[in-house]
Design an enzyme around this catalytic site. Structure first.
Site, PDB file in Angstrom:
ATOM      1  N   TYR A  58       0.994  -1.258  -0.077  1.00 13.69           N
ATOM      2  CA  TYR A  58      -0.291   0.126   0.020  1.00 13.69           C
ATOM      3  C   TYR A  58       0.994   1.151   0.051  1.00 13.69           C
ATOM      4  O   TYR A  58       1.730   1.475   0.792  1.00 13.69           O
ATOM      5  CB  TYR A  58      -0.874  -0.132   1.153  1.00 13.69           C
ATOM      6  CG  TYR A  58      -1.980   0.953   1.382  1.00 13.69           C
ATOM      7  CD1 TYR A  58      -2.078   2.193   0.675  1.00 13.69           C
ATOM      8  CD2 TYR A  58      -2.714   0.944   2.634  1.00 13.69           C
ATOM      9  CE1 TYR A  58      -2.916   3.175   0.821  1.00 13.69           C
ATOM     10  CE2 TYR A  58      -3.373   1.925   3.029  1.00 13.69           C
ATOM     11  CZ  TYR A  58      -3.830   3.208   2.027  1.00 13.69           C
ATOM     12  OH  TYR A  58      -4.613   4.076   2.424  1.00 13.69           O
ATOM     13  N   LYS A 109      -1.691  -1.322  -3.872  1.00 12.73           N
ATOM     14  CA  LYS A 109      -2.574  -0.294  -3.876  1.00 12.73           C
ATOM     15  C   LYS A 109      -2.044   1.082  -3.571  1.00 12.73           C
ATOM     16  O   LYS A 109      -1.114   1.211  -2.875  1.00 12.73           O
ATOM     17  CB  LYS A 109      -3.802  -0.302  -2.777  1.00 12.73           C
ATOM     18  CG  LYS A 109      -4.631   0.835  -2.637  1.00 12.73           C
ATOM     19  CD  LYS A 109      -5.233   1.349  -1.250  1.00 12.73           C
ATOM     20  CE  LYS A 109      -5.991   2.377  -1.143  1.00 12.73           C
ATOM     21  NZ  LYS A 109      -6.432   2.839   0.000  1.00 12.73           N
TER      22      LYS A 109
END
Length: 303
Positions: A139, A167
């Site tokens: 992330y 992400k």
């Protein structure tokens, strides 16, 4: 779920954490929220991320959020769990609890507070991944962690089979484009975008969908956006993007960095999902701000 079996496409809301009081989970509100987003057609749910206020929650409450979410979801969609912590061991402990609870994947940011160098970050992921008993998504959230997963670092980490995607919430679409090109090395990776208003640009660059905070409130709207992109339906896309762009106005209400969470929780309370209580040290919006959120929701048919 084995890493080879994990593939995620579509809209995955970064779930807010409904609170009944300080350090008290609102389980009824969580049930309503989960049913709302799943009925709206989302492809999964991501708990204990930025929108979920994870760093502000006690370890006990984080574990309860994991346990209750997996129980209430009942395998209807994958459950992704944010496990990031400043302490290596606490990150591993949370990942193990997520695995024991039946979660589908873990999500790991760069460690925050003390900024890590890229060599340190590479070693950190190489050392921690074998201890994570779930498929692992990375992330990228440099605005809050102060450190990027640089593309060169990700290229080194791409050899780890247990890492299943990234992400990116940086908002840097040049970076996102380079990230998508990593599929030439890891075609199995899921590449998801954070900033929800940039979904069309992300799709054009080869992204697989979005971790869209607005999908807490309007899941069908964001799912329709993703489907229009997949179908190449320009008219449908234009219609839904007009509403998505108008929805973005709720994030401009208030003056503190916490306004994104406050706005989302206010909207959730206005449509009857849960109350608007944020975790300490943040305050809920006052009535004038609540009315501004309500006006925006009404203007796009959400209230």
């Amino acid at each position: 779920m084995s890493p080879s079996a994990f593939a995620l496409r579509g809209i995955v809301p970064p779930l807010i954490t409904p609170l009944a009081a300080r350090d008290e989970l609102d389980c009824d509100g969580l049930q309503r929220l989960l049913d709302h987003v799943i009925d709206g057609g989302v492809s999964g749910v991501f708990i204990l991320g930025t929108t979920g206020e994870a760093p502000s929650l006690s370890y006990r409450l984080r574990r309860q959020m994991i346990t209750e979410t997996t129980r209430l979801v009942r395998d209807r969609v994958p459950v992704l769990v944010g496990i990031a912590d400043t302490a290596f061991t606490e990150t591993v402990n949370l990942a193990k609890h997520a695995a024991d609870s039946g979660a589908s994947a873990a999500v790991l940011t760069t460690p925050y507070y003390f900024p890590a160098g890229q060599t340190e970050l590479t070693s950190y992921v190489q050392n921690i991944q074998p201890l994570i008993p779930l498929p692992l998504m990375l992330y990228n959230m440099p605005q809050l962690t102060k450190v990027w997963f640089e593309i060169e670092t990700l290229a080194k980490l791409a050899s780890i089979d247990g890492i299943v995607g990234v992400k990116d919430s940086s908002g840097d679409m040049e970076y996102f484009g380079r990230l998508c090109k990593m599929k030439s090395v890891r075609p199995d990776w899921s590449i998801l975008l954070g900033p929800e208003a940039l979904l069309p640009q992300a799709h054009a660059l080869g992204g697989d969908g979005g971790v869209s905070g607005g999908a807490n409130i309007a899941p069908q709207l964001f799912v329709d956006c993703y489907r229009a992109l997949q179908d190449g339906d320009a008219a449908k896309l234009d219609a839904v993007m007009q509403k998505i762009n108008r929805f973005q106005d709720i994030y401009d209400i208030g003056k503190y960095a916490s306004r994104h969470i406050k706005a989302t929780k206010t909207a959730a309370s206005l449509i009857g999902l849960c109350n608007d209580l944020p975790a300490d040290p943040f305050h809920a919006f006052r009535e004038p701000e609540r009315q501004r959120v309500a006006e925006i929701l009404r203007s796009i048919g959400l209230l």
